[in-house]
Design a protein around this motif. Sequence first.
Motif, PDB file in Angstrom:
ATOM      1  N   ALA A 112      -3.988  -1.146   6.159  1.00  0.00           N
ATOM      2  CA  ALA A 112      -4.824  -0.980   6.280  1.00  0.00           C
ATOM      3  C   ALA A 112      -6.076   0.461   5.291  1.00  0.00           C
ATOM      4  O   ALA A 112      -6.653   0.521   4.631  1.00  0.00           O
ATOM      5  CB  ALA A 112      -4.930  -0.443   7.937  1.00  0.00           C
ATOM      6  N   ASN A 113      -4.942   0.861   4.874  1.00  0.00           N
ATOM      7  CA  ASN A 113      -4.887   1.884   4.306  1.00  0.00           C
ATOM      8  C   ASN A 113      -5.496   1.858   2.112  1.00  0.00           C
ATOM      9  O   ASN A 113      -5.833   2.892   2.346  1.00  0.00           O
ATOM     10  CB  ASN A 113      -4.470   2.915   4.207  1.00  0.00           C
ATOM     11  N   CYS A 114      -4.899   0.321   1.963  1.00  0.00           N
ATOM     12  CA  CYS A 114      -5.578   0.677   0.931  1.00  0.00           C
ATOM     13  C   CYS A 114      -6.529  -0.099   0.726  1.00  0.00           C
ATOM     14  O   CYS A 114      -6.068  -1.798   1.284  1.00  0.00           O
ATOM     15  CB  CYS A 114      -4.740   0.025   0.437  1.00  0.00           C
ATOM     16  N   LYS A 115      -8.240   0.719   1.196  1.00  0.00           N
ATOM     17  CA  LYS A 115      -9.621  -0.412   0.808  1.00  0.00           C
ATOM     18  C   LYS A 115      -9.814  -1.894  -0.012  1.00  0.00           C
ATOM     19  O   LYS A 115     -10.645  -2.093  -0.239  1.00  0.00           O
ATOM     20  CB  LYS A 115     -10.765   0.286   1.589  1.00  0.00           C
ATOM     21  N   ASP A 116      -9.286  -0.499  -1.179  1.00  0.00           N
ATOM     22  CA  ASP A 116      -9.937  -1.390  -2.266  1.00  0.00           C
ATOM     23  C   ASP A 116      -8.789  -1.919  -3.426  1.00  0.00           C
ATOM     24  O   ASP A 116      -7.923  -1.200  -2.862  1.00  0.00           O
ATOM     25  CB  ASP A 116     -11.184  -0.969  -3.249  1.00  0.00           C
ATOM     26  N   CYS A 147       0.848  -1.565  -0.147  1.00  0.00           N
ATOM     27  CA  CYS A 147       0.267   0.254   0.121  1.00  0.00           C
ATOM     28  C   CYS A 147       0.814   1.473  -0.108  1.00  0.00           C
ATOM     29  O   CYS A 147       1.459   1.787   0.955  1.00  0.00           O
ATOM     30  CB  CYS A 147      -1.057  -0.266   1.111  1.00  0.00           C
ATOM     31  N   VAL A 148       0.580   2.087  -0.739  1.00  0.00           N
ATOM     32  CA  VAL A 148       1.387   3.480  -1.027  1.00  0.00           C
ATOM     33  C   VAL A 148       0.702   4.659  -0.908  1.00  0.00           C
ATOM     34  O   VAL A 148      -0.523   4.428  -1.490  1.00  0.00           O
ATOM     35  CB  VAL A 148       2.229   3.247  -1.921  1.00  0.00           C
ATOM     36  N   ASP A 149       1.418   5.383  -0.841  1.00  0.00           N
ATOM     37  CA  ASP A 149       1.325   7.335  -1.564  1.00  0.00           C
ATOM     38  C   ASP A 149       1.461   7.590  -2.401  1.00  0.00           C
ATOM     39  O   ASP A 149       3.048   8.153  -2.234  1.00  0.00           O
ATOM     40  CB  ASP A 149       1.039   8.118  -0.446  1.00  0.00           C
ATOM     41  N   SER A 187      -4.530  12.734 -10.110  1.00  0.00           N
ATOM     42  CA  SER A 187      -5.616  13.145 -10.182  1.00  0.00           C
ATOM     43  C   SER A 187      -6.677  12.467  -8.566  1.00  0.00           C
ATOM     44  O   SER A 187      -7.321  12.629  -8.163  1.00  0.00           O
ATOM     45  CB  SER A 187      -6.895  13.645 -11.191  1.00  0.00           C
ATOM     46  N   GLY A 188      -5.831  11.661  -9.020  1.00  0.00           N
ATOM     47  CA  GLY A 188      -6.610  10.299  -7.715  1.00  0.00           C
ATOM     48  C   GLY A 188      -5.349  10.649  -6.107  1.00  0.00           C
ATOM     49  O   GLY A 188      -4.636   9.972  -6.007  1.00  0.00           O
ATOM     50  N   ALA A 189      -6.422  10.994  -5.450  1.00  0.00           N
ATOM     51  CA  ALA A 189      -5.336  11.490  -4.181  1.00  0.00           C
ATOM     52  C   ALA A 189      -6.138   9.904  -3.788  1.00  0.00           C
ATOM     53  O   ALA A 189      -6.805   9.398  -3.267  1.00  0.00           O
ATOM     54  CB  ALA A 189      -6.727  12.347  -3.378  1.00  0.00           C
ATOM     55  N   GLY A 190      -5.162   9.639  -2.749  1.00  0.00           N
ATOM     56  CA  GLY A 190      -5.514   8.691  -1.196  1.00  0.00           C
ATOM     57  C   GLY A 190      -4.385   7.734  -1.603  1.00  0.00           C
ATOM     58  O   GLY A 190      -3.172   7.724  -2.232  1.00  0.00           O
ATOM     59  N   PHE A 191      -4.537   6.500  -1.199  1.00  0.00           N
ATOM     60  CA  PHE A 191      -3.334   5.848  -0.559  1.00  0.00           C
ATOM     61  C   PHE A 191      -3.749   4.689  -2.349  1.00  0.00           C
ATOM     62  O   PHE A 191      -5.320   3.999  -2.556  1.00  0.00           O
ATOM     63  CB  PHE A 191      -3.339   4.709   0.109  1.00  0.00           C
ATOM     64  N   PHE A 192      -2.769   3.821  -2.985  1.00  0.00           N
ATOM     65  CA  PHE A 192      -2.990   2.950  -3.524  1.00  0.00           C
ATOM     66  C   PHE A 192      -2.281   1.648  -3.712  1.00  0.00           C
ATOM     67  O   PHE A 192      -1.101   1.753  -3.151  1.00  0.00           O
ATOM     68  CB  PHE A 192      -3.219   3.701  -5.450  1.00  0.00           C
ATOM     69  N   TRP A 193      -3.092   1.052  -4.261  1.00  0.00           N
ATOM     70  CA  TRP A 193      -1.453  -0.904  -4.102  1.00  0.00           C
ATOM     71  C   TRP A 193      -0.729  -0.504  -5.717  1.00  0.00           C
ATOM     72  O   TRP A 193      -0.472   0.215  -5.912  1.00  0.00           O
ATOM     73  CB  TRP A 193      -2.932  -2.606  -4.628  1.00  0.00           C
TER      74      TRP A 193
END
Length: 140
Positions: A51-55, A39-41, A64-70
């Motif tokens: 836990a920050n990567c929920k999907d 999981c990364v920012d 443009s995509g803010a948040g955490f990603f795999w």
Amino acid sequence: MSDRRMRSAGITLGLTALVAASLTGCSNDDDQPEYAAICVDPQTEQRSDDANCKDEREYNGAGSGAGFFWFYMATRGGGLVPPIGGRYNAGQGTYTIPRTGTGGSGSPTIKRGGLDTKGGDIGTISRGGFGKSGKGSSGG
């Protein structure tokens, strides 16, 4: 005499169960996932808690995509997974789910979670059963 036979059968059964349980921790490289996801920012290029990567959202790279990603790192090739809060090398993986086969169809096996939070060898993924672990081999 029958008491002795029953104890002998019980010991044999117990040993059989113990051996079977220990063998479940063994595996070969065929069971090694092809990719490990962390999981990364992507804005800060730092690893975050799983836990920050929920999907399974993918990062489009345009910011443009803010948040955490795999982030998917190949388990073969000797890469190292960074500790939580550590920077990762964006060139060692991909922000989108890897595809296999012709025409980019199909999905390889992916391990999500369970990677050491302190960082380390990405090719070592725990298997369970008496502390056994599988080690991916490097190759191309």
